[in-house]
Scaffold this motif. Structure first.
Motif, PDB file in Angstrom:
ATOM      1  N   LYS A   1      21.888  13.518  40.625  1.00  0.00           N
ATOM      2  CA  LYS A   1      23.039  13.174  41.451  1.00  0.00           C
ATOM      3  C   LYS A   1      23.520  11.754  41.192  1.00  0.00           C
ATOM      4  O   LYS A   1      24.717  11.467  41.301  1.00  0.00           O
TER       5      LYS A   1
ATOM      6  N   VAL B   1      25.821  12.016  38.202  1.00  0.00           N
ATOM      7  CA  VAL B   1      27.126  12.554  38.585  1.00  0.00           C
ATOM      8  C   VAL B   1      27.958  11.502  39.306  1.00  0.00           C
ATOM      9  O   VAL B   1      29.147  11.321  39.030  1.00  0.00           O
ATOM     10  N   ARG B   2      27.333  10.778  40.240  1.00  0.00           N
ATOM     11  CA  ARG B   2      28.052   9.741  40.979  1.00  0.00           C
ATOM     12  C   ARG B   2      28.553   8.638  40.057  1.00  0.00           C
ATOM     13  O   ARG B   2      29.687   8.164  40.194  1.00  0.00           O
TER      14      ARG B   2
ATOM     15  N   SER C   1      32.960  10.535  30.838  1.00  0.00           N
ATOM     16  CA  SER C   1      32.439  11.891  30.650  1.00  0.00           C
ATOM     17  C   SER C   1      31.088  11.916  29.954  1.00  0.00           C
ATOM     18  O   SER C   1      30.492  12.974  29.790  1.00  0.00           O
TER      19      SER C   1
ATOM     20  N   GLU D   1      28.912  15.332  30.490  1.00  0.00           N
ATOM     21  CA  GLU D   1      29.289  16.339  31.483  1.00  0.00           C
ATOM     22  C   GLU D   1      28.808  17.722  31.066  1.00  0.00           C
ATOM     23  O   GLU D   1      28.399  18.524  31.906  1.00  0.00           O
TER      24      GLU D   1
ATOM     25  N   LEU E   1      25.332  18.300  32.137  1.00  0.00           N
ATOM     26  CA  LEU E   1      25.221  18.500  33.583  1.00  0.00           C
ATOM     27  C   LEU E   1      25.703  19.880  34.012  1.00  0.00           C
ATOM     28  O   LEU E   1      25.165  20.472  34.960  1.00  0.00           O
TER      29      LEU E   1
END
Length: 225
Positions: free
Chosen positions: A26, A29-30, A38, A55, A58
């Motif tokens: 997380k 992502v943050r 990206s 990305e 993920l």
């Protein structure tokens, strides 16, 4: 007059968003959302690049959330399925990272990006320590050079080299990065050499050789009356 950027360090971005090997999912992502990137280099120790997390890495977690891959797909996409269960950058990243040195030619960076289908490359020193990042957009900066700068460099590095006795007879015009060479020269075999050298000048979009060969008479640009 601005100098021609010939190497990666001339166009790379020195401020880089990176993340540690132990960074949780997380947080990755943050960080990507916060900095609107990206992909990020994954660092170890004092800043050595050990991988890149993107990305695409993920998204495997979302792609395989509710799916039950067949045995065939399981074999084909073993790496992606493993990433679906990963929770840290070290497990998610693609390693070893594709990197480039700061003194590498821009053409080398462009070739790596094209062949390996990546949008950016971490720039590292001899020890693999992060120095910056170079992207496709960075490589395109060379085409922002003013036409006047390109013209001056073509005159200085091509015309003066190949046609030292005809520097005032060989005319250089640049419009929107397209270089036109005009004039009368003695050795037409040098035309192809001139085109190749002009294409190597950073920022040149195309070359239009309008050079002619043969002897000149009084009254021509080479022997003005």
């Amino acid at each position: 007059m601005s100098e021609t950027p010939h190497i990666v360090s001339d166009v790379m971005t020195q401020t880089v968003v990176a993340i540690g090997r132990d960074a949780p999912f997380k947080e990755i992502v943050r960080t990507m959302a916060q900095w609107q990137v990206s992909a990020m280099p994954v660092l170890e120790g004092e800043g050595r690049v050990v991988g890149v997390v993107s990305e695409a890495d993920l998204l495997a977690k979302e792609e395989f959330r509710d799916s039950d891959p067949s045995l065939l797909e399981d074999r084909r996409r073993l790496s992606d399925i493993a990433k679906a269960g990963a929770v840290t950058a070290g497990d998610l990243m693609t390693a070893p990272a594709l990197t480039i040195h700061s003194d590498a030619p821009l053409a080398q960076a462009a070739r790596i990006m094209a062949v390996r289908h990546v949008k950016r490359l971490p720039v590292v020193d001899e020890l693999g320590m992060l120095q910056g990042i170079v992207s496709r957009a960075d490589l395109l900066k060379v085409f922002l050079r003013p036409d006047e700068d390109i013209e001056e460099e073509v005159r200085r590095t091509v015309v003066s080299l190949l046609f030292p006795a005809l520097t005032h007879a060989v005319h250089v015009q640049v419009h929107e990065g397209v270089v036109t060479l005009r004039g009368n020269i003695h050795d037409t075999s040098l035309i192809s050499v001139a085109v190749r050298l002009v294409r190597a000048v950073e920022g040149v979009v195309d070359v239009e050789p309008r050079l002619t060969g043969g002897s000149t008479r009084p009254g021509t640009p080479e022997h003005p009356a």
